[in-house]
Design an enzyme around this catalytic site. Structure first.
Site, PDB file in Angstrom:
ATOM      1  N   LYS A 118     -16.415  28.501  10.748  1.00 21.33           N
ATOM      2  CA  LYS A 118     -15.838  28.119   9.455  1.00 21.33           C
ATOM      3  C   LYS A 118     -14.357  28.499   9.419  1.00 21.33           C
ATOM      4  O   LYS A 118     -14.005  29.625   9.808  1.00 21.33           O
ATOM      5  CB  LYS A 118     -16.601  28.853   8.348  1.00 21.33           C
ATOM      6  CG  LYS A 118     -16.202  28.491   6.940  1.00 21.33           C
ATOM      7  CD  LYS A 118     -17.011  29.333   5.937  1.00 21.33           C
ATOM      8  CE  LYS A 118     -16.788  28.900   4.504  1.00 21.33           C
ATOM      9  NZ  LYS A 118     -17.593  29.733   3.556  1.00 21.33           N
TER      10      LYS A 118
ATOM     11  N   SER B 118     -19.628  26.928   0.330  1.00 15.77           N
ATOM     12  CA  SER B 118     -18.382  26.542   0.942  1.00 15.77           C
ATOM     13  C   SER B 118     -18.458  26.357   2.459  1.00 15.77           C
ATOM     14  O   SER B 118     -17.508  25.828   3.036  1.00 15.77           O
ATOM     15  CB  SER B 118     -17.324  27.593   0.631  1.00 15.77           C
ATOM     16  OG  SER B 118     -17.678  28.847   1.142  1.00 15.77           O
TER      17      SER B 118
ATOM     18  N   SER C 102     -22.608  30.303  -0.255  1.00 19.39           N
ATOM     19  CA  SER C 102     -21.810  29.504   0.677  1.00 19.39           C
ATOM     20  C   SER C 102     -22.404  29.271   2.043  1.00 19.39           C
ATOM     21  O   SER C 102     -21.908  28.417   2.784  1.00 19.39           O
ATOM     22  CB  SER C 102     -20.411  30.117   0.810  1.00 19.39           C
ATOM     23  OG  SER C 102     -19.653  29.834  -0.339  1.00 19.39           O
TER      24      SER C 102
END
Lengths: 438, 438
Positions: free
Chosen positions: B73, B149, B173
């Site tokens: 990420k 996210s 997330s």
């Protein structure tokens, strides 16, 4: 009043009964001329002393606090007595349902709670002259402050009214009154003593600790409060040979009063003579770290008081009201930033003092100032009574204030533990305490 | 794409070389149709794969991640690549100087970082459709959100572009995008994986965790990330006989989408069939506890962004700007009150679920919604994607989202550990994963 070890030995040997001792303390507290006492529970204290006397006749001895009278700062719950926190806001507080855990530990070891003692209103101040019951008065000069917020404990121990007292310290509140009144005060490491049953000032900084007339008495009581296995041997082993002592030289740590500087110098000299290795060092981050303290205390204190403050502002003392007003507008960002700076700089401070076991430095920048004075010798009083102690609430390290070698108004020398825990810090303090008067 | 264990065995046995595997992944990621990839480092990945291939020919095998491709990420530092956090604010970010510790752990075990993957801007949102590089697209329906996210990690794993991805979870997330994309996502217990080198969203809630295609793959990688001594045995021991499973019945936990409710019911049925003991329970404090989440996240996120936000508001996406504006006015009091409520109610929640080992409940209230939609079926999207996961960031407990038994758009079933740690939670999730489709 005798020290705790002498009292304890007298009680254990039968030369003094808990009843006699507690009666003596009750009589002294009842005549308190320093406004140190806010509530006396003579009846219950005598009943407990009688039971403890009876236990001794049956051969049961609880340890070195058996039958010893204890005063408790009126910020800390004692079952059956209201906790008024020095404030008219809590004038109608009901009796506490239970002892705070710290009180319960001492009581289980045989201590007898005799009185609730004066506190700066809600512990939100280092001077001890702001409370619904009026200012506490320094036994060395009743026109001067005791320091705070554990004003009553320091004054009562200094005046020989009670041999041991329980207080709290969020930024100064045990060490500063100990320094100004000439007694020994120990702020334990953060989290070491449970803070339950204590009215919070700032939960990320609050500690519960002890005040006594000398380091050996304090060490005996600390063994109990810490729930150590020992039976109150006091300072073991004595001496400071080989202890690495750091003396911070930055301007930040310099006292305004040269008598305090002399007391610290004498203390350092005594430690060197005792075989300690003294090094001077620098703490360049201290100003930035210290600046987080009023924000953290202010945010946490205001959150506690906001509802009452909105409803009953007039029940707060004017000085407390002004302090709460000053922090009412703190933003979440300011508080989060202060916490982050603290988290970043505490390790930096730890690294700067690496290689020493303790720091030795003044407890306060000024000695006891006149009651109500906001400045003294051009120095603002409140920061002078907070600045040198609050860093060790930010770090969470244990620290003790011990009377320095001074004639006249007392000066406190502070010993803060870097690698040493409470017992080690008290051992270093004991070596200072024994240093000859200058 | 094969699961991690199959890939690992193929690599260890020599049937597949790290170079072949990484080349395959690079090719797939280069053709990414879901906007999951923000930066591909094919050259370095190939060089590392070549070195790892050479190691194998010399008889050195680092373990089950040897030569396995990893996506990271773009909130997490990878040495030599910028960390842009999905934001134009960091368009000019320099390459990170070092790997985040979590990346370093996986890399030391032989994982090959192939790409930085899409994140909701600064991780401040559970939808994945707000980023400087545009929305991530759900592989099951490219008009719908991935959830966020960790949008890129979920989409890339779900699309079979990469077998393993590293993400972060502050309130949803990892679990929400895993649920919406139909993969497995593990949020470890708070503090279990170091959060260094990760751009913070909210430091009292942030965690670093993993996404993979199945629970066994995830368990293999978790053993490495957790630095366990094992060598990637996966789910050991399998089965849920005797595990005590709590199913919270309060309205709060009820999904809006009946398909999700059915998936949870099927999961609970599978656990019962596997010998788990299922009990229904109530969590009456959950609304008040959950209400602390937006205050805590908001205060901590705003403190991080305030300086940039004042200088360059236009560099934030409009949705992020609106969220930051909404929390700019939070007071210190509101934040302190939220922290206190959290400290008070987490133990209350723990007590309410006492006697169970895990909770089983939906991961989200809705399945993947259309990109950009603020409501769906009358439900506000953002809370629907946050409400059921964020309580376990407040408690700090480990939690996993595992695909439930559903045709069509995926639904996630969440397993949160009460007494069980990450491995136990994954063991329960594995039993759900194996449950037959309804």
């Amino acid at each position: 009043m005798d020290d705790l070890r002498s009292l304890g030995m007298a009680i254990r040997s039968g030369r003094l009964s808990p009843v006699e001792h507690v009666d003596d303390v009750v009589r002294r507290l009842a005549g308190d001329p320093h406004n140190a006492v806010v509530a006396l529970d003579a009846e219950r204290a005598r009943a407990e002393a009688a039971a403890l006397t009876e236990e001794l006749t049956q051969g049961r001895w609880r340890g070195p606090l058996h039958g010893i009278a204890l005063g408790v700062k009126d910020l800390i719950d004692v079952a059956g007595m209201p906790t008024r926190c020095g404030s008219a806001v809590l004038a109608d507080a009901p009796p506490a349902a239970a002892d705070a855990p710290a009180v319960a530990r001492l009581r289980a070891a045989g201590a007898v709670v005799v009185a609730k003692l004066h506190t700066h209103e809600f512990a939100y101040g280092p001077t001890g002259d702001v409370a619904a019951t009026g200012p506490a008065r320094n036994p060395h000069d009743p026109t001067r402050i005791t320091g705070g917020s554990s004003s009553g404990p320091a004054a009562a121990v200094a005046a020989g009214l009670v041999p041991l007292a329980l207080g709290t310290d969020t930024g100064a509140s045990i060490r500063t009154p100990a320094a100004l009144c000439g007694v020994v005060g120990l702020k334990p490491a953060y989290g070491h003593v449970p803070a339950g049953g204590v009215f919070p000032l700032a939960e990320t900084l609050d500690t519960v600790g002890l005040l006594a007339g000398d380091t050996h008495s304090l060490a005996v009581a600390w063994d109990v409060l810490d729930r150590a296995e020992g039976t109150g041997g006091g300072i073991q082993p004595p001496g400071v040979a080989g202890v690495r002592v750091g003396v911070p030289m930055d301007d930040y740590w310099r006292p305004a009063d040269p008598v305090i500087a002399d007391a610290v110098a004498a203390a350092v000299g005594a430690l060197e003579k005792g075989g300690a290795r003294v090094v001077e060092l620098r703490t360049p981050m201290i100003d930035e770290l210290a600046a987080t303290y009023p924000v953290i205390v202010g945010a946490e204190a205001y959150a506690t008081h906001a509802a009452w403050f909105a409803e009953r502002p007039g029940d707060y003392q004017p000085a407390t009201r002004a302090r709460l007003e000053a922090v009412a507008g703190l933003s979440a960002r300011q508080y989060v930033d202060a916490l982050r700076t603290r988290r970043r700089l505490v390790p930096a401070l730890r690294a700067a003092v690496d290689g020493v076991d303790v720091l030795v430095l003044p407890s306060t920048r000024l000695r006891a100032t006149p009651i109500g004075a906001e400045t003294a010798d051009g120095e603002p009083v409140r920061p002078a009574m907070l600045a040198l102690t609050s860093p060790f609430n930010l770090t969470g390290w244990p620290a003790v204030s011990v009377p320095g070698a001074v004639d006249g108004l007392p000066a406190g020398v502070q010993v803060a533990g870097v690698t040493l825990e409470e017992r080690g810090v008290l051992r270093v303090a004991a070596a200072i305490e024994r240093s000859p008067c200058a």
